[in-house]
Write a protein that holds these residues in place. Structure first.
Motif, PDB file in Angstrom:
ATOM      1  N   GLN A  53       0.860  -1.187   0.000  1.00 29.49           N
ATOM      2  CA  GLN A  53       0.000   0.000   0.000  1.00 29.49           C
ATOM      3  C   GLN A  53       0.891   1.230   0.000  1.00 29.49           C
ATOM      4  OE1 GLN A  53      -2.897   0.054   3.144  1.00 29.49           O
ATOM      5  NE2 GLN A  53      -3.487  -2.091   2.847  1.00 29.49           N
ATOM      6  N   GLY A  54       0.464   2.258  -0.732  1.00 30.78           N
ATOM      7  CA  GLY A  54       1.206   3.510  -0.747  1.00 30.78           C
ATOM      8  C   GLY A  54       2.430   3.467  -1.634  1.00 30.78           C
ATOM      9  N   GLU A  55       3.118   4.582  -1.715  1.00 33.54           N
ATOM     10  CA  GLU A  55       4.330   4.691  -2.516  1.00 33.54           C
ATOM     11  C   GLU A  55       5.229   5.756  -1.922  1.00 33.54           C
ATOM     12  OE1 GLU A  55       3.152   5.756  -6.443  1.00 33.54           O
ATOM     13  OE2 GLU A  55       2.307   7.690  -5.856  1.00 33.54           O
ATOM     14  N   ASN A  56       6.442   5.837  -2.460  1.00 34.81           N
ATOM     15  CA  ASN A  56       7.433   6.797  -1.988  1.00 34.81           C
ATOM     16  C   ASN A  56       7.637   6.622  -0.485  1.00 34.81           C
ATOM     17  OD1 ASN A  56       8.973   9.282  -1.455  1.00 34.81           O
ATOM     18  ND2 ASN A  56       8.317   9.911  -3.496  1.00 34.81           N
ATOM     19  N   GLN A  57       7.522   7.687   0.298  1.00 35.10           N
ATOM     20  CA  GLN A  57       7.766   7.614   1.735  1.00 35.10           C
ATOM     21  C   GLN A  57       6.569   7.076   2.522  1.00 35.10           C
ATOM     22  OE1 GLN A  57      10.718   8.705   3.708  1.00 35.10           O
ATOM     23  NE2 GLN A  57      11.609   8.286   1.692  1.00 35.10           N
ATOM     24  N   SER A  58       5.498   6.744   1.842  1.00 32.51           N
ATOM     25  CA  SER A  58       4.293   6.253   2.516  1.00 32.51           C
ATOM     26  C   SER A  58       4.093   4.756   2.318  1.00 32.51           C
ATOM     27  CB  SER A  58       3.065   7.023   2.009  1.00 32.51           C
ATOM     28  OG  SER A  58       3.143   8.376   2.400  1.00 32.51           O
ATOM     29  N   ARG A  59       5.188   4.024   2.146  1.00 33.23           N
ATOM     30  CA  ARG A  59       5.091   2.571   2.034  1.00 33.23           C
ATOM     31  C   ARG A  59       5.980   1.921   3.095  1.00 33.23           C
ATOM     32  NH1 ARG A  59       6.433  -0.492  -3.483  1.00 33.23           N
ATOM     33  NH2 ARG A  59       4.685   0.817  -4.183  1.00 33.23           N
TER      34      ARG A  59
ATOM     35  N   ASP B 184       0.952   6.556   9.037  1.00 35.05           N
ATOM     36  CA  ASP B 184       0.278   6.406   7.742  1.00 35.05           C
ATOM     37  C   ASP B 184      -0.024   4.938   7.448  1.00 35.05           C
ATOM     38  OD1 ASP B 184       2.818   5.510   7.348  1.00 35.05           O
ATOM     39  OD2 ASP B 184       3.339   6.900   5.741  1.00 35.05           O
ATOM     40  N   ASN B 185      -0.378   4.207   8.496  1.00 36.18           N
ATOM     41  CA  ASN B 185      -0.700   2.791   8.372  1.00 36.18           C
ATOM     42  C   ASN B 185       0.468   2.004   7.789  1.00 36.18           C
ATOM     43  OD1 ASN B 185      -2.441   0.590   8.734  1.00 36.18           O
ATOM     44  ND2 ASN B 185      -3.220   0.704   6.631  1.00 36.18           N
ATOM     45  N   SER B 186       1.652   2.256   8.332  1.00 35.29           N
ATOM     46  CA  SER B 186       2.877   1.642   7.814  1.00 35.29           C
ATOM     47  C   SER B 186       2.900   0.131   8.016  1.00 35.29           C
ATOM     48  CB  SER B 186       4.100   2.256   8.479  1.00 35.29           C
ATOM     49  OG  SER B 186       4.119   1.954   9.867  1.00 35.29           O
TER      50      SER B 186
ATOM     51  N   GLN C 207      16.833   4.691   8.576  1.00 35.66           N
ATOM     52  CA  GLN C 207      15.529   4.600   7.911  1.00 35.66           C
ATOM     53  C   GLN C 207      15.093   3.160   7.650  1.00 35.66           C
ATOM     54  OE1 GLN C 207      12.807   6.014   7.379  1.00 35.66           O
ATOM     55  NE2 GLN C 207      12.604   6.879   5.333  1.00 35.66           N
ATOM     56  N   VAL C 208      13.818   2.905   7.907  1.00 34.22           N
ATOM     57  CA  VAL C 208      13.152   1.662   7.542  1.00 34.22           C
ATOM     58  C   VAL C 208      12.100   2.012   6.499  1.00 34.22           C
ATOM     59  CG1 VAL C 208      11.591  -0.159   8.347  1.00 34.22           C
ATOM     60  CG2 VAL C 208      13.560   0.519   9.750  1.00 34.22           C
ATOM     61  N   LEU C 209      12.112   1.327   5.345  1.00 29.65           N
ATOM     62  CA  LEU C 209      11.197   1.658   4.251  1.00 29.65           C
ATOM     63  C   LEU C 209      11.170   0.501   3.261  1.00 29.65           C
ATOM     64  CD1 LEU C 209       9.527   4.250   3.320  1.00 29.65           C
ATOM     65  CD2 LEU C 209      11.410   4.660   1.730  1.00 29.65           C
ATOM     66  N   ASP C 210      10.019   0.276   2.638  1.00 26.93           N
ATOM     67  CA  ASP C 210       9.930  -0.682   1.541  1.00 26.93           C
ATOM     68  C   ASP C 210      10.261   0.057   0.246  1.00 26.93           C
ATOM     69  OD1 ASP C 210       9.407  -2.585  -0.336  1.00 26.93           O
ATOM     70  OD2 ASP C 210       7.261  -2.771   0.095  1.00 26.93           O
ATOM     71  N   ASN C 211      11.494  -0.145  -0.238  1.00 24.83           N
ATOM     72  CA  ASN C 211      11.929   0.508  -1.471  1.00 24.83           C
ATOM     73  C   ASN C 211      11.906  -0.416  -2.676  1.00 24.83           C
ATOM     74  OD1 ASN C 211      14.140   2.711   0.210  1.00 24.83           O
ATOM     75  ND2 ASN C 211      12.510   3.336  -1.178  1.00 24.83           N
ATOM     76  N   ASN C 212      11.362  -1.608  -2.527  1.00 27.08           N
ATOM     77  CA  ASN C 212      11.288  -2.525  -3.658  1.00 27.08           C
ATOM     78  C   ASN C 212      10.324  -1.974  -4.705  1.00 27.08           C
ATOM     79  OD1 ASN C 212      13.045  -4.550  -2.566  1.00 27.08           O
ATOM     80  ND2 ASN C 212      11.401  -5.118  -1.160  1.00 27.08           N
ATOM     81  N   ASP C 213      10.867  -1.671  -5.888  1.00 30.17           N
ATOM     82  CA  ASP C 213      10.084  -1.042  -6.957  1.00 30.17           C
ATOM     83  C   ASP C 213       9.381   0.208  -6.456  1.00 30.17           C
ATOM     84  OD1 ASP C 213      10.716  -3.103  -8.840  1.00 30.17           O
ATOM     85  OD2 ASP C 213       9.245  -4.379  -7.818  1.00 30.17           O
TER      86      ASP C 213
END
Length: 271
Positions: free
Chosen positions: A136-142, A257-259, A156-162
C-alpha cells in the motif's frame, strides 16, 4: 661619507647576527629531529616470537543462544511482551503496539513512537523488521518506520522494492544525511535485519560537541553505512542540531500512515 660607511657596517653586522640566529635555530630543530628519531628507534628489534606476544587482558567469552542472541546482550524484545518499552508520547504509559503470535510486534497506527525504558549510549544493536506483504502507498508512505539511536539519530526503515524515493531517505540511509552504500532489501513481506555499531557523540562542559557520533550499519549482512560521522539530530525540515545530551532511549517510529511495519529479535550490547 663617514656616516654612510658607519651605516653600511651596521647593516652588515645586523645581517651577520640574523644569519647566526637562523643557523642556531636550524641546528636546534635538526637536533630535536635527530633526538625524536633516536627515541622512535631506541627499542631493539625483537629476536624471539614471544617478545611480541601478550596474554592479558583476556577477552571475555561470549556465546550465542536462541536466535543468535549473545549471552551478554540486553534483550529488548523477544516476542513475549512489551515490558521493556513505553510510549514516547507519555513515558509513564505502556507501549501500545501489537504483539503477534509469531513473536513479532507491529506498529499500531497513530498510537505514536515507542521507546525503551532503559537509556543507552554506545551500542551494538541487532533488530529485525519487515514490511507488510500487501503493498500500500508509494514513496515515503510505504512501510515507513525508523530506528532512532539515543532518540535522535535515525536509520531509515522503508519498503523501497520497486518504490524509488530520495536516496538520503531510502531504506538503510541515515535519514537526510547519508545515502546507503547499497540497496540490500529482501523481497517485500520478508524479514530484514539491521546490525548497527553506534558510538555516541561527546560534549564538553560548555555543551559543545567535541566528537561526532559514528555509525556502521549492515543490512542483511551487507555493509550500507561505513563508520559514518553523524552530523546531528535527524530533522525532517532544517539542518541537524547538536545540543548536548547523555544516554537516551532507543526509539522505533510510528510514521502515522498505516505503515504496518513489524519488528522482532531486538537486542543490544553496550560498548
Amino acid at each position: 661619507m663617514k656616516l654612510n660607511t658607519i651605516s653600511l657596517l651596521g647593516c652588515a653586522l645586523f645581517f651577520m647576527i640574523s644569519c647566526n640566529e637562523q643557523q642556531a635555530k636550524t641546528a636546534v630543530e635538526s637536533s630535536e629531529t635527530e633526538n625524536a628519531n633516536v627515541i622512535e628507534t631506541s627499542k631493539e628489534e625483537p629476536t624471539k616470537p614471544e617478545e611480541t606476544e601478550f596474554y592479558e587482558p583476556v577477552p571475555p567469552k561470549v556465546t550465542l543462544g536462541k536466535n543468535g542472541v549473545p549471552n551478554d546482550a540486553i534483550v529488548l524484545f523477544d516476542g513475549e511482551n512489551l515490558e521493556n518499552w513505553v510510549s514516547s508520547n507519555d513515558e509513564s504509559s505502556a507501549a501500545q503496539w501489537h504483539v503477534n503470535e509469531d513473536g513479532s510486534m507491529t506498529v499500531n497506527d497513530k498510537t505514536g513512537n515507542i521507546q525503551t525504558k532503559q537509556n543507552f549510549g554506545s551500542v551494538q544493536l541487532h533488530i529485525e523488521w519487515k514490511s507488510p506483504a500487501d503493498v500500500q502507498g508509494e514513496n515515503q508512505s510505504r512501510a515507513n518506520s525508523g530506528v532512532f539511536l539515543q532518540k535522535r539519530y535515525e536509520v531509515q526503515v522503508l519498503d523501497n522494492n520497486d518504490n524509488p524515493t530520495y536516496v538520503n531517505g531510502q531504506v538503510g540511509s541515515i535519514y537526510k544525511q547519508s545515502v546507503p552504500l547499497a540497496m540490500a532489501s529482501n523481497p517485500t513481506g520478508e524479514w530484514n535485519s539491521y546490525d548497527i555499531i553506534y558510538h555516541a557523540p561527546e560534549f564538553n562542559a560548555e555543551g559543545d560537541k567535541t566528537k561526532p557520533a559514528t555509525i556502521t550499519v549492515l543490512h542483511n549482512g551487507i555493509l550500507v553505512q561505513d563508520h559514518f560521522e553523524i552530523e546531528g539530530t535527524t530533522e525532517y525540515i532544517g539542518w541537524p542540531k547538536n545540543d548536548a545530551h547523555g544516554k537516551a532511549p532507543l526509539m522505533l517510529q510510528d510514521h502515522g500512515d498505516n505503515s504496518r511495519v513489524s519488528f522482532r529479535n531486538i537486542w543490544v550490547r553496550e560498548l
